[in-house]
Design a protein around this motif. Structure first.
Motif: not given
Length: 272
Positions: A7-14, A39-47, A240-244, A261-265
């Motif tokens: 979690d700290i690593k995520l918050l330390e990013t720009k 959310y942003e990390k999940r969107i990036e993976q899905l993109q 949530k709607a965008r991810v789904e 594996r990534l596409l498991k909700p």
């Protein structure tokens, strides 16, 4: 709250630091910032998966139609923007047709939509579609009862023909409550850069909310077919709607090298 190392690593990013500094009332809200970053990390993976999907469509000359329907202010446009954010713009189109002109009024109803169907290797996103005639038009008196019934009697056969011709058809409906719609309308009206979105149809949407519901339910009942089913997404929470919606698209098309594996909700919560 106690933060984990990841979690700290995520918050330390720009992006994480920006999200943290944008917390409400000048107070650092670690919970909200962390939720945004997940959310942003999940969107990036899905993109990344969407890029693989588009490459498969292009290479194999497939044709894909993705319909976004839903209440006014449900977030359809925002979801489409996140979907196409990193896609090759030469291989997709977004179609948001205006009110038909006089010539189009005299044509077969589906004609102007047929002209917008994808070429080989292309994805077409409809930000509202032919389903205007199933809900928006009859609710607002933009079509006659005869025109409405004719559409409802034809649409399943038309979609069947498109699918049989090789088109992948995905139909997504963004659903929001009356209270959430009112809140979003208020945000739009009070935003100097968004208020242009508030149309004459939007002005009557709250008053006609229950009528919209009646026609929407009939639409689902009569057009939710095995071949072209509706995916209804609770869009009260935009993230949530965008991810789904992206997960659904990726799961519906059998592209190569799919990361199952990534596409498991995964669950995403947000404040608004």
């Amino acid at each position: 709250m106690e933060l984990k190392k990841k979690d700290i690593k995520l918050l330390e990013t720009k992006k994480g630091l920006i999200s943290l500094l944008q917390s409400d009332n000048g107070q650092l809200n670690f919970v909200k910032a962390l939720r945004t970053m997940k959310y942003e990390k999940r969107i990036e993976q899905l993109q990344e998966e969407l890029i693989k999907l588009q490459a498969w469509i292009s290479t194999n000359k497939k044709k894909v139609v993705i319909v976004f329907e839903g209440r006014d202010a449900a977030g359809k446009g925002g979801a489409i923007r996140r979907i196409v954010e990193h896609l090759n713009p030469r291989e997709y189109r977004i179609v948001a047709l205006p009110k038909p002109n006089e010539a189009e009024d005299g044509q077969w109803y589906f004609q102007r939509y047929v002209r917008k169907l994808p070429q080989e290797g292309e994805i077409v996103f409809f930000d509202r579609s032919w389903y205007n005639r199933a809900v928006v038009e009859p609710v607002n008196g933009f079509c006659t009862e005869e025109q409405y019934e004719l559409f409802m009697s034809e649409v399943n056969d038309i979609e069947r023909m498109w699918i049989n011709s090789g088109i992948y058809l995905i139909k997504i409906y963004f659903s929001i409550t009356k209270e959430q719609q009112a809140k979003r309308f208020n945000d739009i009206i009070n935003s100097p850069i968004k208020k242009w979105k508030y149309s004459s149809v939007d002005k009557k949407a709250q008053e006609l909310f229950d009528v919209y519901s009646e026609y929407k339910n009939v639409m689902f009942e009569r057009t939710n077919t095995e071949l072209a089913p509706w995916k209804v997404i609770d869009a009260n929470k935009k993230y949530k709607a965008r991810v789904e919606s992206i997960e659904h698209i990726l799961n519906m098309i059998p592209y190569e090298d799919k990361n199952l594996r990534l596409l498991k909700p995964k669950n995403f919560e947000e404040d608004n």
